[in-house]
Design a protein around this motif. Structure first.
Motif, PDB file in Angstrom:
ATOM      1  N   ILE A  99       0.466  -0.970  -0.061  1.00 42.80           N
ATOM      2  CA  ILE A  99       0.569  -0.132  -0.311  1.00 42.80           C
ATOM      3  C   ILE A  99       0.802   1.381  -0.139  1.00 42.80           C
ATOM      4  N   VAL A 100       2.059   1.511   0.436  1.00 41.26           N
ATOM      5  CA  VAL A 100       2.537   2.278   1.442  1.00 41.26           C
ATOM      6  C   VAL A 100       3.416   2.220  -0.398  1.00 41.26           C
ATOM      7  N   LEU A 101       3.618   1.892  -0.915  1.00 36.23           N
ATOM      8  CA  LEU A 101       4.362   2.037  -1.959  1.00 36.23           C
ATOM      9  C   LEU A 101       3.622   2.545  -2.983  1.00 36.23           C
ATOM     10  N   TYR A 102       2.588   2.386  -3.489  1.00 33.11           N
ATOM     11  CA  TYR A 102       1.558   3.275  -4.208  1.00 33.11           C
ATOM     12  C   TYR A 102       1.274   4.375  -3.957  1.00 33.11           C
ATOM     13  N   TYR A 103       0.169   4.322  -2.341  1.00 36.49           N
ATOM     14  CA  TYR A 103      -0.070   5.419  -2.017  1.00 36.49           C
ATOM     15  C   TYR A 103       0.995   6.872  -1.935  1.00 36.49           C
ATOM     16  N   SER A 104       2.345   6.241  -2.128  1.00 40.59           N
ATOM     17  CA  SER A 104       3.359   7.561  -1.595  1.00 40.59           C
ATOM     18  C   SER A 104       3.281   7.794  -3.172  1.00 40.59           C
ATOM     19  N   VAL A 105       3.300   6.707  -4.356  1.00 46.43           N
ATOM     20  CA  VAL A 105       3.101   7.530  -5.442  1.00 46.43           C
ATOM     21  C   VAL A 105       2.019   8.699  -6.101  1.00 46.43           C
ATOM     22  N   ILE A 106       0.924   7.263  -5.409  1.00 43.61           N
ATOM     23  CA  ILE A 106      -0.087   8.705  -5.363  1.00 43.61           C
ATOM     24  C   ILE A 106       0.228  10.374  -5.453  1.00 43.61           C
ATOM     25  N   ILE A 107       0.464  10.259  -3.491  1.00 43.94           N
ATOM     26  CA  ILE A 107       1.314  11.830  -3.085  1.00 43.94           C
ATOM     27  C   ILE A 107       1.554  12.620  -3.912  1.00 43.94           C
ATOM     28  N   ALA A 108       2.612  11.757  -4.257  1.00 47.06           N
ATOM     29  CA  ALA A 108       3.534  12.365  -5.325  1.00 47.06           C
ATOM     30  C   ALA A 108       3.084  12.902  -6.577  1.00 47.06           C
ATOM     31  N   TRP A 109       1.998  12.459  -7.676  1.00 47.06           N
ATOM     32  CA  TRP A 109       1.534  13.716  -8.269  1.00 47.06           C
ATOM     33  C   TRP A 109       0.899  14.233  -7.567  1.00 47.06           C
ATOM     34  N   CYS A 110       0.088  14.366  -6.577  1.00 49.49           N
ATOM     35  CA  CYS A 110      -0.847  15.301  -6.105  1.00 49.49           C
ATOM     36  C   CYS A 110       0.332  16.285  -6.664  1.00 49.49           C
ATOM     37  N   VAL A 111       1.279  16.133  -5.455  1.00 48.30           N
ATOM     38  CA  VAL A 111       2.947  17.269  -5.346  1.00 48.30           C
ATOM     39  C   VAL A 111       2.548  17.869  -6.834  1.00 48.30           C
ATOM     40  N   ASP A 112       3.228  16.944  -7.747  1.00 47.45           N
ATOM     41  CA  ASP A 112       3.166  17.848  -9.551  1.00 47.45           C
ATOM     42  C   ASP A 112       1.785  18.458  -9.697  1.00 47.45           C
ATOM     43  N   TYR A 113       0.854  17.896  -9.467  1.00 47.24           N
ATOM     44  CA  TYR A 113      -0.470  18.799  -9.917  1.00 47.24           C
ATOM     45  C   TYR A 113      -0.489  20.299  -9.356  1.00 47.24           C
ATOM     46  N   VAL A 114      -0.117  20.459  -8.176  1.00 47.31           N
ATOM     47  CA  VAL A 114      -0.448  21.380  -7.358  1.00 47.31           C
ATOM     48  C   VAL A 114       1.122  22.381  -7.644  1.00 47.31           C
ATOM     49  N   VAL A 340       3.890   3.816   7.855  1.00 46.14           N
ATOM     50  CA  VAL A 340       5.443   3.718   7.584  1.00 46.14           C
ATOM     51  C   VAL A 340       5.731   2.791   9.597  1.00 46.14           C
ATOM     52  N   GLU A 341       5.129   3.877  10.214  1.00 44.20           N
ATOM     53  CA  GLU A 341       5.224   4.003  11.402  1.00 44.20           C
ATOM     54  C   GLU A 341       4.489   2.345  11.907  1.00 44.20           C
ATOM     55  N   ALA A 342       3.467   2.037  11.523  1.00 47.79           N
ATOM     56  CA  ALA A 342       2.907   0.405  11.846  1.00 47.79           C
ATOM     57  C   ALA A 342       4.488  -0.586  11.802  1.00 47.79           C
ATOM     58  N   PHE A 343       4.862  -0.836  10.482  1.00 52.39           N
ATOM     59  CA  PHE A 343       5.801  -1.215  10.276  1.00 52.39           C
ATOM     60  C   PHE A 343       6.611  -0.746  11.102  1.00 52.39           C
ATOM     61  N   THR A 344       7.560   0.710  11.574  1.00 59.29           N
ATOM     62  CA  THR A 344       8.737   0.816  12.059  1.00 59.29           C
ATOM     63  C   THR A 344       8.855   0.397  13.642  1.00 59.29           C
ATOM     64  N   ALA A 345       7.421   0.173  13.908  1.00 55.48           N
ATOM     65  CA  ALA A 345       7.490   0.102  15.630  1.00 55.48           C
ATOM     66  C   ALA A 345       7.450  -1.418  15.712  1.00 55.48           C
ATOM     67  N   ALA A 346       7.465  -2.211  14.458  1.00 57.95           N
ATOM     68  CA  ALA A 346       6.808  -3.954  14.565  1.00 57.95           C
ATOM     69  C   ALA A 346       8.305  -3.796  14.838  1.00 57.95           C
ATOM     70  N   VAL A 347       9.146  -3.495  13.660  1.00 61.80           N
ATOM     71  CA  VAL A 347      10.753  -4.054  13.759  1.00 61.80           C
ATOM     72  C   VAL A 347      11.172  -3.451  14.758  1.00 61.80           C
ATOM     73  N   VAL A 348      11.174  -2.675  15.897  1.00 64.97           N
ATOM     74  CA  VAL A 348      11.838  -2.249  16.610  1.00 64.97           C
ATOM     75  C   VAL A 348      11.322  -3.482  17.579  1.00 64.97           C
TER      76      VAL A 348
END
Ligand code: PHE
Ligand code: NA
Length: 501
Positions: A99-114, A340-348
């Motif tokens: 999820i976060v891999l593509y969610y970040s890409v969609i956010i990147a599209w939004c940045v470009d569209y700004v 990202v935090e959900a995964f970070t917390a898990a590994v820590v």
């Protein structure tokens, strides 16, 4: 030495972060379309029923597991029973490596569209601009083609910002970011909605959004959509809310926070819907067509319909466009950070890894892993992964969480703990909602989705693409979660402590 768990500085910081995770792109481009498509104002009935019978009880459960067991999803579930540790890993792995891999890409599209909004770069044909000029869409997931440079550039920015937030930890990173993001998002939204309501044709749009058709309530599909949206919108079944609640101090109003988070999220959706449909009404009015002819949702709404409307607004449209895409960036970032935090917390928790190192590594992985979605075939990859997430991920994890905690653990321990620390008391009915009602509802939804899945390939993709991308992803992440669950804990002692024992 035992490292101290990160902690929120204030109860409000926690609630804002939870709201930040819940309010995401889905609130802006998913809810209003669902309402429109499933009975308009009448949809509020199944939606609210789903909110109170499933959303809030499950949110209380996730907050409760994290707080009472004191751990990220894998640790908390391992403390429910070692046998269930994999169930804590699975969602955090598939959200981090999916999820976060593509969610970040969609956010990147939004940045470009700004930036595009500043110059109305999409010109006279926003449709062709988005799919051809911007994405270079290839037509099939197997035709990968080249990485799109503007997307790539914005993606670097998105991951740098994510890194800057995660690396600073719970209170100085996530809490601080949400203390800035959430008020900012509210202000942006109020400006945009107020502005939209004043556009010509807004009234027609809102009528289309909320005109109730009660006959639709007889259709099971309408109810399933409502339940599906509630899980997605509250970020349930991702291990996020478990991790966030584990950072609370002992005396914390868990049930109250769950209710506030849920109501704020749904309130925001409803509000955003007024804005979205006012804009669609304006577009229909300007083009002299019915609202039903301009209604779209998700990607098409943000990157095709809105740009068209913005171009129709004259010079002020540029300001509107910048604010709109900025609001998407803010809503999206606070959600992707929570993943990202959900995964970070898990590994820590599991390996005692240093957060600073881990944050760097994860953000690089996130960026590199996201590259596939920045290619010319990326759009289809996003579509397939998103489908598998919505259709199965949340539902399966939510179902198993209820079964694990409801049937293989004294759920009463969690309820009593919650009642000791929270303001709103939780009756014994809650145990039964978790044990029977939720598994029942989720089971029905799951069976229905599977039947639909097998009856015809989703979205007209080839079975080969669906298996290679979707099913493969489900199985690989599942396998990874079993493997991780077999690894030893860096501190076995952690596994014994809960707050309510
Ligand atoms: N809750 C978010 C939304 O409504 C979606 C999301 C789910 C975001 C899980 C992050 C993690 O858009
Ligand atoms: Na949401």
């Amino acid at each position: 030495a035992v490292r101290k768990r990160g902690q929120w500085k204030s109860p409000w910081g926690f609630v804002l972060a939870a709201i930040g995770s819940a309010i995401g792109l889905g609130n802006i481009w998913r809810f209003s379309y669902l309402a429109y498509d499933n009975g308009g104002g009448a949809f509020l009935i199944p939606y609210l029923v789903a909110l109170f019978t499933a959303g809030i009880p499950l949110l209380i459960l996730e907050f409760g597991i994290g707080h009472e067991r004191i751990g990220s999803a894998p640790l908390a579930l391992a403390k429910v029973h070692p046998r269930w540790e994999w169930l804590g890993w699975w969602p955090v792995i598939f959200v981090m490596f999916g999820i976060v891999l593509y969610y970040s890409v969609i956010i990147a599209w939004c940045v470009d569209y700004v930036f595009y909004a500043v110059r109305l770069s999409w010109g006279a044909d926003p449709d062709a601009f988005f799919f051809h000029t911007f994405l270079g869409a290839s037509g099939a997931p197997s035709r990968i083609g080249a990485v799109q440079t503007p997307v790539l550039a914005a993606l670097v920015g998105v991951w740098c910002l994510t890194w800057a937030i995660i690396v600073r930890g719970v209170s100085r990173g996530i809490e601080l970011a949400n203390r800035i993001f959430m008020p900012l998002l509210l202000v942006l939204t109020l400006i945009l909605v107020g502005w939209s309501l004043g556009l010509e044709g807004a009234r027609e749009g809102i009528r289309a959004y909320l005109r109730p058709d009660f006959s639709r309530l007889a259709e099971p599909k309408v109810w399933i959509s409502a339940y599906g949206q509630i899980f997605f919108t509250l970020s349930l079944g991702f291990g996020i809310m478990i991790a966030y609640a584990s950072y609370l101090p002992h005396k914390s109003d868990i049930t109250g926070s769950a209710v506030v988070t849920a109501l704020a999220n749904s309130g925001f959706s409803l509000l955003a819907g007024f804005g979205v449909f006012s804009v669609l009404g304006f577009m229909a009015h300007s083009q002299g067509v019915g609202v039903e002819q301009v209604v779209t949702h998700s990607i098409g709404l943000a990157f095709v319909a809105y740009p068209k409307a913005i171009s129709l607004m004259g010079p002020a449209g540029k300001v509107f466009g910048v604010l709109f895409f900025l609001s998407l960036v803010v809503a999206g970032l606070s959600s992707s950070v929570s993943i990202v935090e959900a995964f970070t917390a898990a590994v820590v928790d599991k390996f005692g890894t240093d957060r600073r190192t881990l944050a760097g590594v994860l953000c690089v992985i996130g960026f590199v892993g996201g590259l596939i979605f920045t290619t010319q075939g990326g759009l289809y990859w996003i579509d397939i992964v998103d489908h598998f997430l919505n259709a199965y991920g949340l539902v399966v994890v939510g179902l198993l969480e209820c079964v694990a905690v409801g049937w293989f653990f004294r759920i009463e321990t969690i309820r009593r703990h919650l009642n000791r620390v929270s303001r709103i008391p939780l009756g014994p009915w809650w145990n039964w909602v978790i044990k029977l009602v939720l598994p029942g509802i989720l089971g029905v939804i799951l069976v229905q989705q599977l039947v639909e899945e097998l009856s015809r390939p989703y979205g007209g993709y080839s079975w080969a693409s669906l298996i290679a991308i979707g099913w493969n992803w489900v199985l690989v992440t599942l396998l990874a979660s079993f493997i991780l669950a077999m690894r030893p804990w860096h501190q076995e002692a952690d596994l014994r402590k809960g707050r309510g024992d």
